[in-house]
Design a protein around this motif. Structure first.
Motif, PDB file in Angstrom:
ATOM      1  N   PRO A   1      49.016  32.973  44.698  1.00  0.00           N
ATOM      2  CA  PRO A   1      47.986  32.484  45.618  1.00  0.00           C
ATOM      3  C   PRO A   1      46.561  32.470  45.062  1.00  0.00           C
ATOM      4  CG  PRO A   1      48.702  34.690  46.246  1.00  0.00           C
ATOM      5  CD  PRO A   1      49.647  34.219  45.182  1.00  0.00           C
ATOM      6  N   ASP A   2      46.233  33.387  44.147  1.00  0.00           N
ATOM      7  CA  ASP A   2      44.851  33.485  43.692  1.00  0.00           C
ATOM      8  C   ASP A   2      44.604  32.876  42.316  1.00  0.00           C
ATOM      9  OD1 ASP A   2      46.423  35.442  42.562  1.00  0.00           O
ATOM     10  OD2 ASP A   2      44.840  36.954  42.532  1.00  0.00           O
ATOM     11  N   MET A   3      45.602  32.907  41.446  1.00  0.00           N
ATOM     12  CA  MET A   3      45.486  32.311  40.117  1.00  0.00           C
ATOM     13  C   MET A   3      46.877  31.954  39.633  1.00  0.00           C
ATOM     14  SD  MET A   3      44.802  35.543  37.524  1.00  0.00           S
ATOM     15  CE  MET A   3      43.339  36.132  38.366  1.00  0.00           C
ATOM     16  N   GLY A   4      46.975  31.012  38.731  1.00  0.00           N
ATOM     17  CA  GLY A   4      48.279  30.602  38.243  1.00  0.00           C
ATOM     18  C   GLY A   4      48.899  31.625  37.310  1.00  0.00           C
ATOM     19  N   GLY A   5      50.218  31.609  37.244  1.00  0.00           N
ATOM     20  CA  GLY A   5      50.918  32.505  36.337  1.00  0.00           C
ATOM     21  C   GLY A   5      50.530  32.278  34.881  1.00  0.00           C
ATOM     22  N   PHE A   6      50.230  31.023  34.522  1.00  0.00           N
ATOM     23  CA  PHE A   6      49.780  30.733  33.165  1.00  0.00           C
ATOM     24  C   PHE A   6      48.490  31.488  32.858  1.00  0.00           C
ATOM     25  CE2 PHE A   6      52.000  26.396  33.506  1.00  0.00           C
ATOM     26  CZ  PHE A   6      53.149  26.891  32.890  1.00  0.00           C
ATOM     27  N   ASP A   7      47.572  31.529  33.837  1.00  0.00           N
ATOM     28  CA  ASP A   7      46.304  32.237  33.633  1.00  0.00           C
ATOM     29  C   ASP A   7      46.533  33.739  33.497  1.00  0.00           C
ATOM     30  OD1 ASP A   7      44.687  29.931  33.793  1.00  0.00           O
ATOM     31  OD2 ASP A   7      44.762  29.991  35.975  1.00  0.00           O
ATOM     32  N   VAL A   8      47.430  34.274  34.310  1.00  0.00           N
ATOM     33  CA  VAL A   8      47.749  35.706  34.222  1.00  0.00           C
ATOM     34  C   VAL A   8      48.327  36.021  32.844  1.00  0.00           C
ATOM     35  CG1 VAL A   8      49.176  37.570  35.141  1.00  0.00           C
ATOM     36  CG2 VAL A   8      48.120  35.926  36.698  1.00  0.00           C
ATOM     37  N   CYS A   9      49.233  35.174  32.387  1.00  0.00           N
ATOM     38  CA  CYS A   9      49.849  35.382  31.078  1.00  0.00           C
ATOM     39  C   CYS A   9      48.800  35.336  29.973  1.00  0.00           C
ATOM     40  CB  CYS A   9      50.916  34.313  30.841  1.00  0.00           C
ATOM     41  SG  CYS A   9      51.855  34.534  29.309  1.00  0.00           S
ATOM     42  N   ARG A  10      47.886  34.382  30.054  1.00  0.00           N
ATOM     43  CA  ARG A  10      46.842  34.239  29.044  1.00  0.00           C
ATOM     44  C   ARG A  10      45.965  35.494  28.980  1.00  0.00           C
ATOM     45  NH1 ARG A  10      44.691  30.290  31.079  1.00  0.00           N
ATOM     46  NH2 ARG A  10      45.736  28.610  29.950  1.00  0.00           N
ATOM     47  N   ILE A  11      45.588  35.995  30.149  1.00  0.00           N
ATOM     48  CA  ILE A  11      44.742  37.195  30.201  1.00  0.00           C
ATOM     49  C   ILE A  11      45.477  38.403  29.630  1.00  0.00           C
ATOM     50  CG2 ILE A  11      43.580  38.819  31.750  1.00  0.00           C
ATOM     51  CD1 ILE A  11      43.027  36.380  33.593  1.00  0.00           C
ATOM     52  N   LEU A  12      46.734  38.557  29.991  1.00  0.00           N
ATOM     53  CA  LEU A  12      47.531  39.677  29.485  1.00  0.00           C
ATOM     54  C   LEU A  12      47.649  39.627  27.968  1.00  0.00           C
ATOM     55  CD1 LEU A  12      50.426  39.695  32.121  1.00  0.00           C
ATOM     56  CD2 LEU A  12      48.650  41.440  31.858  1.00  0.00           C
ATOM     57  N   ARG A  13      47.860  38.436  27.429  1.00  0.00           N
ATOM     58  CA  ARG A  13      48.041  38.294  25.989  1.00  0.00           C
ATOM     59  C   ARG A  13      46.747  38.482  25.210  1.00  0.00           C
ATOM     60  NH1 ARG A  13      52.370  39.923  26.184  1.00  0.00           N
ATOM     61  NH2 ARG A  13      54.313  38.724  26.176  1.00  0.00           N
ATOM     62  N   ASN A  14      45.604  38.293  25.872  1.00  0.00           N
ATOM     63  CA  ASN A  14      44.321  38.453  25.199  1.00  0.00           C
ATOM     64  C   ASN A  14      43.711  39.838  25.394  1.00  0.00           C
ATOM     65  OD1 ASN A  14      44.187  35.866  24.066  1.00  0.00           O
ATOM     66  ND2 ASN A  14      43.380  34.990  25.961  1.00  0.00           N
ATOM     67  N   ASP A  15      44.427  40.709  26.073  1.00  0.00           N
ATOM     68  CA  ASP A  15      43.981  42.089  26.308  1.00  0.00           C
ATOM     69  C   ASP A  15      44.809  43.016  25.430  1.00  0.00           C
ATOM     70  OD1 ASP A  15      43.515  44.682  27.287  1.00  0.00           O
ATOM     71  OD2 ASP A  15      43.167  43.952  29.325  1.00  0.00           O
TER      72      ASP A  15
END
Length: 244
Positions: free
Chosen positions: A55-69
């Motif tokens: 609902p708040d952000m796409g799964g692609f965005d979540v994945c991108r953030i996780l991979r860049n942390d």
């Protein structure tokens, strides 16, 4: 082991929770991307099952953030999606997802995928066997250093964050400079025979590896360490001069 399930549909969360808990897993749940990122950073789960439609952000965005942390970069991610087009699947793999499963899915298949992903991750990190066919020795080549025991890679001292699959591909190729591997050979060597992944996904992973190498070296020429052998596959070059 702890699994983080990210999905905005409570019935799906409960279905996954029930089946994973039967297998002895501890299950955490998040119904949106922000909560998923918070739990991933604080709880450091062993694996994340990530829905693409949140609902708040796409799964692609979540994945991108996780991979860049750096804290969450190496956590295996299985994407769960109702989208079945090649472009959606490839996009997920390109962002660093380790596997995907399409909805609706069989709980037994999901559990099997989870166990398989965890098993591969353990082997890749030397936790499953003291010594395995992929090797455990540090690789030094063309300014690149790869330490499998620590799951660390760097170029001339600059750390590079890879997903588990990217790391395994790079390590495998760098251990055998000059040797050509077909896409199927790469899949079999790092994932195991009959693993359900397309040859196209290997192209996507190689593209991502090259991009990260170039960013670390601040030079697109570094991507040429991994050479495409037309009609065959890929190899890590034996002689490399640019940037040395």
């Amino acid at each position: 082991m702890t699994i983080l399930v990210v999905d905005d549909e409570q019935p799906i969360i409960e279905l996954i929770r029930y089946n994973l808990q039967k297998e002895g897993f501890t299950v955490l749940a998040a119904e949106n991307g922000e909560r998923a990122l918070e739990l991933a950073r604080t709880e450091k789960p062993n694996l994340i099952i990530l829905d693409l439609m949140l609902p708040d952000m796409g799964g692609f965005d979540v994945c991108r953030i996780l991979r860049n942390d750096a804290v969450t970069a190496h956590i295996p991610i299985i994407m769960a999606t109702a989208k079945t087009s090649d472009s959606d699947i490839v996009s997920g793999l390109e962002l660093g997802a380790d596997d995907y499963i399409t909805k609706p899915f069989s709980p037994k298949v999901l559990v099997a995928r989870v166990k398989s992903a965890l098993r591969r991750f353990q082997v890749q990190n030397g936790q499953d066997r003291a010594s395995n066919q992929r090797g455990t020795h540090t690789v030094h080549i063309h300014g690149l250093q790869i330490i499998p025991q620590k799951f660390e890679a760097s170029y001339k001292g600059v750390p590079i964050i890879f997903s588990a699959t990217e790391f395994s591909i790079l390590y495998h190729l760098a251990r055998h400079p000059g040797q050509v591997f077909s896409r199927i050979q790469i899949i079999n060597d790092i994932k195991g025979a009959s693993y359900p992944v397309t040859e196209r996904s290997i192209d996507v992973q190689i593209l991502s590896i090259r991009k990260k190498l170039a960013e670390a070296a601040d030079s697109p020429a570094i991507a040429n360490m991994i050479e495409t052998v037309r009609g065959v596959g890929y190899r890590f070059v034996e002689v490399f001069e640019v940037g040395d």
